[in-house]
Design a protein around this motif. Structure first.
Motif, PDB file in Angstrom:
ATOM      1  N   PRO A 114       0.805  -1.235   0.000  1.00  0.00           N
ATOM      2  CA  PRO A 114       0.000   0.000   0.000  1.00  0.00           C
ATOM      3  C   PRO A 114       0.830   1.274   0.000  1.00  0.00           C
ATOM      4  CG  PRO A 114      -0.911  -1.600   1.534  1.00  0.00           C
ATOM      5  CD  PRO A 114       0.398  -2.170   1.061  1.00  0.00           C
ATOM      6  N   TRP A 115       1.934   1.273   0.748  1.00  0.00           N
ATOM      7  CA  TRP A 115       2.739   2.491   0.848  1.00  0.00           C
ATOM      8  C   TRP A 115       3.493   2.805  -0.443  1.00  0.00           C
ATOM      9  CZ3 TRP A 115       7.763   1.192  -0.064  1.00  0.00           C
ATOM     10  CH2 TRP A 115       8.148  -0.123   0.218  1.00  0.00           C
ATOM     11  N   ARG A 174       2.186   2.145  -3.666  1.00  0.00           N
ATOM     12  CA  ARG A 174       1.321   2.186  -4.849  1.00  0.00           C
ATOM     13  C   ARG A 174       1.249   3.568  -5.491  1.00  0.00           C
ATOM     14  NH1 ARG A 174      -3.250  -1.610  -1.955  1.00  0.00           N
ATOM     15  NH2 ARG A 174      -1.912  -3.469  -1.859  1.00  0.00           N
ATOM     16  N   ARG A 175       1.571   4.596  -4.731  1.00  0.00           N
ATOM     17  CA  ARG A 175       1.483   5.943  -5.291  1.00  0.00           C
ATOM     18  C   ARG A 175       2.618   6.242  -6.258  1.00  0.00           C
ATOM     19  NH1 ARG A 175       0.909   9.261   0.232  1.00  0.00           N
ATOM     20  NH2 ARG A 175       2.450   7.663   0.772  1.00  0.00           N
ATOM     21  N   TRP A 176       3.757   5.552  -6.081  1.00  0.00           N
ATOM     22  CA  TRP A 176       4.914   5.884  -6.917  1.00  0.00           C
ATOM     23  C   TRP A 176       5.485   4.715  -7.712  1.00  0.00           C
ATOM     24  CZ3 TRP A 176       9.147   2.973  -5.655  1.00  0.00           C
ATOM     25  CH2 TRP A 176       9.173   2.413  -4.365  1.00  0.00           C
ATOM     26  N   GLU A 218       2.527  -0.302 -11.727  1.00  0.00           N
ATOM     27  CA  GLU A 218       2.136  -1.703 -11.658  1.00  0.00           C
ATOM     28  C   GLU A 218       2.987  -2.599 -12.567  1.00  0.00           C
ATOM     29  OE1 GLU A 218       0.006  -5.142 -10.513  1.00  0.00           O
ATOM     30  OE2 GLU A 218       0.249  -3.155  -9.598  1.00  0.00           O
ATOM     31  N   ARG A 238      -4.619   3.478   6.054  1.00  0.00           N
ATOM     32  CA  ARG A 238      -4.625   2.848   4.727  1.00  0.00           C
ATOM     33  C   ARG A 238      -4.626   1.323   4.800  1.00  0.00           C
ATOM     34  NH1 ARG A 238       0.656   5.063   4.841  1.00  0.00           N
ATOM     35  NH2 ARG A 238       2.226   3.501   5.421  1.00  0.00           N
ATOM     36  N   ASP A 255       1.534   8.594   7.116  1.00  0.00           N
ATOM     37  CA  ASP A 255       2.174   8.716   5.808  1.00  0.00           C
ATOM     38  C   ASP A 255       3.522   8.014   5.708  1.00  0.00           C
ATOM     39  OD1 ASP A 255       0.105  10.321   4.861  1.00  0.00           O
ATOM     40  OD2 ASP A 255       0.998  12.095   5.801  1.00  0.00           O
ATOM     41  N   ASP A 297       4.687   1.965   8.539  1.00  0.00           N
ATOM     42  CA  ASP A 297       3.859   0.825   8.235  1.00  0.00           C
ATOM     43  C   ASP A 297       3.845  -0.138   9.387  1.00  0.00           C
ATOM     44  OD1 ASP A 297       5.049   1.303   5.051  1.00  0.00           O
ATOM     45  OD2 ASP A 297       2.914   1.234   5.442  1.00  0.00           O
TER      46      ASP A 297
END
Length: 336
Positions: A205-206, A208-210, A213, A302, A333, A336
């Motif tokens: 999850p941490w 996935r923003r950067w 895929e 998240r 942010d 984890d």
């Protein structure tokens, strides 16, 4: 029919020779909650699921395989907190997540997650994982250290408030127990094979923003081979044989070299950041950097299930985690 005893029993008490606290001076406090334990993830998960009754409970009740990253990340907080929070409350919370996990196996035997033999087996993989991790990835443990870790594991286990009956009395007894489980009790299961297969995992999850895929998908195959190799090296030989896994003398030499490299690399990381956030939070309390009565640090939002799913105990998700205080040392942010 399984007898569930969710309260401490007097049959095998924590005796006078056993330490009664798991504070900053304990070895468990020192070794548990270290990030190198993430290299043990497939070993711990697969070893747990080799217990037939535990595998049945996971297969029938858990959504672990539908949200593996989130489940892992949020489960680590209360499991680590059982050691570091200083009371039995977190252990009772973890225990009570399992109250409704019960059913009947294919062979007609009943199972319940709070069956003392099942619950202790899960605990055994956590505490003994400290030793297996140190044997490969450091730091070096003496035989006295291992015995002390076992003694402390009894205190740790007592915090769950379940029967102490299955808990061995001595470290030597535990080694006999472990060998017996590996040779006589543990079995292969679809839940085991699913844990060992990470090829279908999405990116964490941490990330996935950067992390695109396609890049993740190309790298996950390499990760699968590496982590299966690490896990095979951590397995006892009877487990390798049961799982049909080969391990050569060359593998063993490379594995030891890899372990030394991990240990050397971790020494380059500041000691504070070698620790999981819940363990780091406990260090801060013990050192007076934050108030001892500050709200406990929970998993970032998240990692929580959405909607009504968040209320279900099978997700190992305390409802109050979503309403945690936003304090300076707690960030959704970065941790984890």
């Amino acid at each position: 029919m399984t007898v569930v005893t969710p309260r401490p029993q007097a049959a095998t008490p924590v005796d006078a020779a056993t330490p009664h606290t798991l504070g900053p001076d304990s070895l468990t406090w020192r070794y548990f909650g270290d990030w190198r334990g993430m290299l043990m993830g497939l070993w711990s998960g697969s070893m747990q699921n080799m217990h037939p009754k535990l595998a049945a409970g996971v297969w029938d009740h858990s959504d672990f395989f539908g949200e593996r990253w989130e489940r892992l990340m949020r489960s680590l907080y209360p499991i680590i907190g059982t050691v570091f929070d200083g009371t039995d409350a977190t252990g009772a919370e973890v225990r009570d997540y399992h109250l409704t996990i019960k059913g009947t196996m294919a062979d007609g035997r009943r199972y319940h997650a709070l069956d003392p033999d099942v619950f202790y087996w899960a605990h055994a993989t956590f505490w003994y994982g400290n030793i297996r991790c140190a044997e490969v990835f450091g730091p070096k443990l003496t035989e006295a250290d291992k015995r002390r870790l076992f003694d402390e594991s009894r205190v740790w286990y007592s915090r769950y408030g379940v029967s102490m009956r299955p808990c061995p009395d001595t470290y030597e007894d535990f080694l006999d127990y472990w060998d017996h489980m590996c040779r006589r009790v543990l079995r292969d299961h679809d839940a085991v094979r699913t844990v060992l297969d990470i090829t279908a995992l999405p990116a964490p999850p941490w990330a996935r923003r950067w992390l695109p895929e396609p890049v993740w998908r190309r790298s996950v195959g390499t990760g699968q081979r590496l982590f299966l190799w690490i896990t095979t090296g951590l397995y006892d030989e009877p487990i390798r044989e049961m799982m049909g896994l080969t391990w050569t003398a060359r593998d063993e030499r490379r594995f030891r070299t890899f372990g030394r490299a991990v240990q050397a690399g971790l020494l380059l990381v500041p000691a504070r950041y070698r620790r999981h956030p819940r363990a780091r939070d406990a260090d801060d309390r013990a050192a007076g950097r934050i108030p001892a009565d500050a709200p406990l640090l929970h998993t970032p939002v998240r990692n929580l299930p959405s909607g009504a799913e968040r209320e279900k105990p099978i997700h190992y998700c305390p409802v109050h985690a979503a309403r945690r205080a936003r304090l300076p040392w707690q960030s959704n942010d970065v941790d984890d």
